[in-house]
Design a protein around this motif. Sequence first.
Motif, PDB file in Angstrom:
ATOM      1  N   ILE A 126     -50.557 -38.100 -46.111  1.00 51.68           N
ATOM      2  CA  ILE A 126     -51.830 -37.573 -45.609  1.00 51.68           C
ATOM      3  C   ILE A 126     -51.746 -36.066 -45.421  1.00 51.68           C
ATOM      4  O   ILE A 126     -52.723 -35.343 -45.669  1.00 51.68           O
ATOM      5  N   SER A 127     -50.597 -35.598 -44.983  1.00 47.94           N
ATOM      6  CA  SER A 127     -50.385 -34.173 -44.693  1.00 47.94           C
ATOM      7  C   SER A 127     -51.466 -33.633 -43.759  1.00 47.94           C
ATOM      8  O   SER A 127     -52.268 -32.761 -44.132  1.00 47.94           O
ATOM      9  N   PRO A 128     -51.569 -34.167 -42.534  1.00 51.95           N
ATOM     10  CA  PRO A 128     -52.606 -33.678 -41.608  1.00 51.95           C
ATOM     11  C   PRO A 128     -52.323 -32.239 -41.193  1.00 51.95           C
ATOM     12  O   PRO A 128     -51.176 -31.791 -41.154  1.00 51.95           O
ATOM     13  N   SER A 129     -53.393 -31.553 -40.903  1.00 51.09           N
ATOM     14  CA  SER A 129     -53.275 -30.157 -40.485  1.00 51.09           C
ATOM     15  C   SER A 129     -53.216 -30.100 -38.961  1.00 51.09           C
ATOM     16  O   SER A 129     -54.159 -30.511 -38.274  1.00 51.09           O
ATOM     17  N   VAL A 130     -52.101 -29.631 -38.455  1.00 50.07           N
ATOM     18  CA  VAL A 130     -51.924 -29.481 -36.996  1.00 50.07           C
ATOM     19  C   VAL A 130     -51.487 -28.045 -36.728  1.00 50.07           C
ATOM     20  O   VAL A 130     -50.327 -27.770 -36.427  1.00 50.07           O
ATOM     21  N   PRO A 131     -52.410 -27.114 -36.839  1.00 49.95           N
ATOM     22  CA  PRO A 131     -52.018 -25.701 -36.713  1.00 49.95           C
ATOM     23  C   PRO A 131     -51.581 -25.316 -35.308  1.00 49.95           C
ATOM     24  O   PRO A 131     -50.838 -24.350 -35.133  1.00 49.95           O
ATOM     25  N   TYR A 132     -52.048 -26.044 -34.312  1.00 55.80           N
ATOM     26  CA  TYR A 132     -51.735 -25.656 -32.932  1.00 55.80           C
ATOM     27  C   TYR A 132     -50.633 -26.523 -32.303  1.00 55.80           C
ATOM     28  O   TYR A 132     -50.440 -26.501 -31.089  1.00 55.80           O
ATOM     29  N   LEU A 133     -49.945 -27.315 -33.136  1.00 54.51           N
ATOM     30  CA  LEU A 133     -48.929 -28.221 -32.592  1.00 54.51           C
ATOM     31  C   LEU A 133     -47.775 -27.459 -31.955  1.00 54.51           C
ATOM     32  O   LEU A 133     -47.221 -27.881 -30.941  1.00 54.51           O
ATOM     33  N   LEU A 134     -47.418 -26.321 -32.545  1.00 55.64           N
ATOM     34  CA  LEU A 134     -46.289 -25.540 -32.041  1.00 55.64           C
ATOM     35  C   LEU A 134     -46.730 -24.354 -31.196  1.00 55.64           C
ATOM     36  O   LEU A 134     -45.923 -23.444 -30.947  1.00 55.64           O
ATOM     37  N   SER A 135     -47.984 -24.352 -30.764  1.00 59.95           N
ATOM     38  CA  SER A 135     -48.451 -23.243 -29.928  1.00 59.95           C
ATOM     39  C   SER A 135     -47.824 -23.346 -28.537  1.00 59.95           C
ATOM     40  O   SER A 135     -47.460 -24.433 -28.080  1.00 59.95           O
ATOM     41  N   PRO A 136     -47.669 -22.233 -27.829  1.00 58.77           N
ATOM     42  CA  PRO A 136     -47.016 -22.259 -26.507  1.00 58.77           C
ATOM     43  C   PRO A 136     -47.723 -23.149 -25.490  1.00 58.77           C
ATOM     44  O   PRO A 136     -47.093 -23.619 -24.537  1.00 58.77           O
ATOM     45  N   ASN A 137     -49.024 -23.397 -25.660  1.00 61.88           N
ATOM     46  CA  ASN A 137     -49.757 -24.213 -24.694  1.00 61.88           C
ATOM     47  C   ASN A 137     -49.721 -25.707 -25.024  1.00 61.88           C
ATOM     48  O   ASN A 137     -50.014 -26.532 -24.162  1.00 61.88           O
ATOM     49  N   VAL A 138     -49.411 -26.069 -26.267  1.00 61.87           N
ATOM     50  CA  VAL A 138     -49.404 -27.476 -26.680  1.00 61.87           C
ATOM     51  C   VAL A 138     -47.983 -28.017 -26.812  1.00 61.87           C
ATOM     52  O   VAL A 138     -47.717 -29.187 -26.532  1.00 61.87           O
ATOM     53  N   LEU A 139     -47.046 -27.164 -27.231  1.00 56.94           N
ATOM     54  CA  LEU A 139     -45.674 -27.613 -27.463  1.00 56.94           C
ATOM     55  C   LEU A 139     -45.020 -28.230 -26.214  1.00 56.94           C
ATOM     56  O   LEU A 139     -44.300 -29.230 -26.334  1.00 56.94           O
ATOM     57  N   PRO A 140     -45.228 -27.697 -24.987  1.00 59.67           N
ATOM     58  CA  PRO A 140     -44.615 -28.355 -23.816  1.00 59.67           C
ATOM     59  C   PRO A 140     -45.063 -29.808 -23.632  1.00 59.67           C
ATOM     60  O   PRO A 140     -44.265 -30.663 -23.233  1.00 59.67           O
ATOM     61  N   PHE A 141     -46.334 -30.079 -23.949  1.00 57.88           N
ATOM     62  CA  PHE A 141     -46.824 -31.453 -23.817  1.00 57.88           C
ATOM     63  C   PHE A 141     -46.132 -32.374 -24.822  1.00 57.88           C
ATOM     64  O   PHE A 141     -45.715 -33.488 -24.489  1.00 57.88           O
ATOM     65  N   ILE A 142     -45.992 -31.909 -26.066  1.00 61.10           N
ATOM     66  CA  ILE A 142     -45.302 -32.703 -27.085  1.00 61.10           C
ATOM     67  C   ILE A 142     -43.835 -32.905 -26.697  1.00 61.10           C
ATOM     68  O   ILE A 142     -43.261 -33.979 -26.883  1.00 61.10           O
ATOM     69  N   THR A 143     -43.242 -31.867 -26.114  1.00 56.75           N
ATOM     70  CA  THR A 143     -41.831 -31.967 -25.710  1.00 56.75           C
ATOM     71  C   THR A 143     -41.635 -32.998 -24.599  1.00 56.75           C
ATOM     72  O   THR A 143     -40.679 -33.774 -24.608  1.00 56.75           O
ATOM     73  N   THR A 144     -42.553 -33.020 -23.636  1.00 56.96           N
ATOM     74  CA  THR A 144     -42.424 -33.993 -22.543  1.00 56.96           C
ATOM     75  C   THR A 144     -42.620 -35.423 -23.038  1.00 56.96           C
ATOM     76  O   THR A 144     -41.980 -36.355 -22.537  1.00 56.96           O
ATOM     77  N   LEU A 145     -43.502 -35.607 -24.039  1.00 59.56           N
ATOM     78  CA  LEU A 145     -43.645 -36.951 -24.613  1.00 59.56           C
ATOM     79  C   LEU A 145     -42.344 -37.395 -25.285  1.00 59.56           C
ATOM     80  O   LEU A 145     -41.920 -38.552 -25.165  1.00 59.56           O
ATOM     81  N   GLY A 146     -41.704 -36.462 -25.990  1.00 57.70           N
ATOM     82  CA  GLY A 146     -40.412 -36.782 -26.590  1.00 57.70           C
ATOM     83  C   GLY A 146     -39.346 -37.048 -25.527  1.00 57.70           C
ATOM     84  O   GLY A 146     -38.449 -37.876 -25.720  1.00 57.70           O
ATOM     85  N   ALA A 147     -39.462 -36.335 -24.387  1.00 56.49           N
ATOM     86  CA  ALA A 147     -38.501 -36.556 -23.304  1.00 56.49           C
ATOM     87  C   ALA A 147     -38.631 -37.963 -22.734  1.00 56.49           C
ATOM     88  O   ALA A 147     -37.637 -38.578 -22.330  1.00 56.49           O
ATOM     89  N   PHE A 148     -39.856 -38.491 -22.701  1.00 59.77           N
ATOM     90  CA  PHE A 148     -40.045 -39.873 -22.243  1.00 59.77           C
ATOM     91  C   PHE A 148     -39.316 -40.851 -23.159  1.00 59.77           C
ATOM     92  O   PHE A 148     -38.683 -41.808 -22.694  1.00 59.77           O
ATOM     93  N   GLU A 149     -39.406 -40.621 -24.466  1.00 61.00           N
ATOM     94  CA  GLU A 149     -38.685 -41.489 -25.396  1.00 61.00           C
ATOM     95  C   GLU A 149     -37.171 -41.390 -25.178  1.00 61.00           C
ATOM     96  O   GLU A 149     -36.450 -42.389 -25.198  1.00 61.00           O
ATOM     97  N   GLY A 150     -36.702 -40.170 -24.946  1.00 58.66           N
ATOM     98  CA  GLY A 150     -35.274 -39.993 -24.680  1.00 58.66           C
ATOM     99  C   GLY A 150     -34.838 -40.663 -23.378  1.00 58.66           C
ATOM    100  O   GLY A 150     -33.723 -41.199 -23.279  1.00 58.66           O
ATOM    101  N   LEU A 151     -35.732 -40.645 -22.365  1.00 58.10           N
ATOM    102  CA  LEU A 151     -35.414 -41.305 -21.096  1.00 58.10           C
ATOM    103  C   LEU A 151     -35.259 -42.811 -21.278  1.00 58.10           C
ATOM    104  O   LEU A 151     -34.367 -43.436 -20.686  1.00 58.10           O
ATOM    105  N   LEU A 152     -36.116 -43.407 -22.122  1.00 58.05           N
ATOM    106  CA  LEU A 152     -36.007 -44.843 -22.378  1.00 58.05           C
ATOM    107  C   LEU A 152     -34.700 -45.179 -23.097  1.00 58.05           C
ATOM    108  O   LEU A 152     -34.054 -46.195 -22.806  1.00 58.05           O
ATOM    109  N   VAL A 153     -34.308 -44.322 -24.025  1.00 59.82           N
ATOM    110  CA  VAL A 153     -33.032 -44.544 -24.712  1.00 59.82           C
ATOM    111  C   VAL A 153     -31.873 -44.411 -23.730  1.00 59.82           C
ATOM    112  O   VAL A 153     -30.917 -45.200 -23.749  1.00 59.82           O
ATOM    113  N   TRP A 154     -31.950 -43.428 -22.842  1.00 56.97           N
ATOM    114  CA  TRP A 154     -30.898 -43.226 -21.835  1.00 56.97           C
ATOM    115  C   TRP A 154     -30.816 -44.420 -20.881  1.00 56.97           C
ATOM    116  O   TRP A 154     -29.736 -44.843 -20.475  1.00 56.97           O
ATOM    117  N   TYR A 155     -31.991 -44.972 -20.535  1.00 60.70           N
ATOM    118  CA  TYR A 155     -32.018 -46.158 -19.676  1.00 60.70           C
ATOM    119  C   TYR A 155     -31.354 -47.350 -20.364  1.00 60.70           C
ATOM    120  O   TYR A 155     -30.622 -48.126 -19.751  1.00 60.70           O
TER     121      TYR A 155
END
Length: 277
Positions: free
Chosen positions: A209-238
């Motif tokens: 599909i190659s979706p366009s996500v131009p603001y995915l790595l912006s300073p205001n959006v990237l922290p939210f994506i990072t915290t979602l990934g941190a939740f996945e890492g927390l489940l693996v750690w558990y």
Amino acid sequence: MHLLSFPLWLLLSIAGVQASVLTLQSPRFTISSSNAEQLRSEPLSLTKKPKPLTLGASDVLKLTFQVVDKEESKGVQPHQTFLRFYDEVTGEEGIQPVRVTSGGKAKFELNMARPPASIPPTTATTPLKVELIIGSFVHSPLKVDLFDLLLPESQPAPQHPDEASFHPLPPIHHTFQPEQKLPPRIISAVSALLVLSPWVVLLGLWGYISPSVPYLLSPNVLPFITTLGAFEGLLVWYWIDLKLGQVLLYGGILGLVTALAGRQALATKSDLRTARK
């Protein structure tokens, strides 16, 4: 001088009272049968014990004496008076109080037809050591070794109906199931591929599909994506090491950070849409 001599006289008087000594006057024992026939009667000495006393199953022992002040030869009623029956072999002992009148006279009677419960268990060959112990607030204590007493052998205690419940039971041998065998490696590998296959499909469709996500790595959006990934890492750690309480604690902190980061990301997205209009 007269004032100083009064306390000294008082102290000497108190010391003299405390030093008073008790003794026994006319101590005597008498053994009689159940029909009141006198079997043995002797005076007791405070320095030498008589031959051991022997009582039958229905005999009666009578002990009489008077507690007196050794200096004044006056009858004294002590604070405590009792006989101690002691078995030197087993270490068992029994205490029997003795009543003393205000004049110091005392009388004790031991009826073997109805022996007191304080008498320790006895055998036919081991005598009980009988001692007289007297305590007083104003006299020195007195302990007299009276005599050795041979009593009939004690009857065994009746068996309690619940006695069998307190005996040791046979040891319990636990049986466990054999250790579970691991499945063959080929089955484990196929199962792992089945678990990872949705991710392979997802990444393939993402590339197609190659979706366009131009603001995915912006300073205001990237922290939210990072915290979602941190939740996945927390489940693996558990799954690997953590306990449930730790997961709830870390998850609560991470959830607060995720909520703030998500709010910031939504606000940024809203501003971008407003700017386009």
